[in-house]
Design a protein around this motif. Structure first.
Motif, mmCIF file in Angstrom:
data_model
loop_
_atom_site.group_PDB
_atom_site.id
_atom_site.type_symbol
_atom_site.label_atom_id
_atom_site.label_comp_id
_atom_site.label_asym_id
_atom_site.label_seq_id
_atom_site.Cartn_x
_atom_site.Cartn_y
_atom_site.Cartn_z
ATOM 1 N N GLU A 27 0.827 -1.208 0.000
ATOM 2 C CA GLU A 27 0.000 0.000 0.000
ATOM 3 C C GLU A 27 0.861 1.258 0.000
ATOM 4 O O GLU A 27 0.575 2.218 -0.729
ATOM 5 C CB GLU A 27 -0.931 0.002 1.216
ATOM 6 C CG GLU A 27 -1.885 1.171 1.244
ATOM 7 C CD GLU A 27 -2.825 1.212 0.056
ATOM 8 O OE1 GLU A 27 -3.175 2.327 -0.373
ATOM 9 O OE2 GLU A 27 -3.212 0.150 -0.459
ATOM 10 N N GLN A 28 1.928 1.282 0.791
ATOM 11 C CA GLN A 28 2.826 2.438 0.805
ATOM 12 C C GLN A 28 3.514 2.603 -0.540
ATOM 13 O O GLN A 28 3.705 3.723 -1.014
ATOM 14 C CB GLN A 28 3.873 2.290 1.907
ATOM 15 C CG GLN A 28 3.337 2.472 3.303
ATOM 16 C CD GLN A 28 4.383 2.176 4.355
ATOM 17 O OE1 GLN A 28 5.280 1.354 4.136
ATOM 18 N NE2 GLN A 28 4.270 2.838 5.494
ATOM 19 N N LEU A 61 3.328 5.894 -2.946
ATOM 20 C CA LEU A 61 4.496 6.608 -3.468
ATOM 21 C C LEU A 61 4.483 6.637 -4.992
ATOM 22 O O LEU A 61 4.861 7.646 -5.599
ATOM 23 C CB LEU A 61 5.784 5.978 -2.947
ATOM 24 C CG LEU A 61 6.092 6.220 -1.474
ATOM 25 C CD1 LEU A 61 7.372 5.492 -1.072
ATOM 26 C CD2 LEU A 61 6.201 7.698 -1.176
ATOM 27 N N ALA A 62 4.054 5.552 -5.606
ATOM 28 C CA ALA A 62 3.962 5.528 -7.067
ATOM 29 C C ALA A 62 2.926 6.535 -7.545
ATOM 30 O O ALA A 62 3.153 7.258 -8.523
ATOM 31 C CB ALA A 62 3.614 4.125 -7.545
#
Length: 74
Positions: A4-5, A9-10
């Motif tokens: 999820e992080q 970030l993407a």
């Protein structure tokens, strides 16, 4: 880093790339239109300041992405 992080970030990276590309396209268009219409230099300078503000925003976000990735490594 969780999946999820990584997705967040993407997503943030794609947002920053769109901000940079859009800023440059709008800035180039504003410079061209300003020259073609004979706008006073002070208006063209406002376009420059707006583009600079958008690029500073993008730079801050790029730094945040970099810091998040560095924190994940350590």
């Amino acid at each position: 880093m969780s999946a999820e992080q990584d997705k967040q970030l993407a997503r943030k990276g794609r947002h920053v790339s769109l901000v940079i590309a859009g800023t440059m396209m709008l800035w180039l268009g504003a410079q061209w239109i300003g020259g073609a219409m004979g706008l006073p230099v002070r208006f063209v300078f406002l376009f420059d300041l707006a583009a600079l503000a958008a690029l500073i925003y993008a730079g801050v976000n790029i730094f945040q992405i970099w810091r998040a990735r560095q924190a994940d490594k350590g």
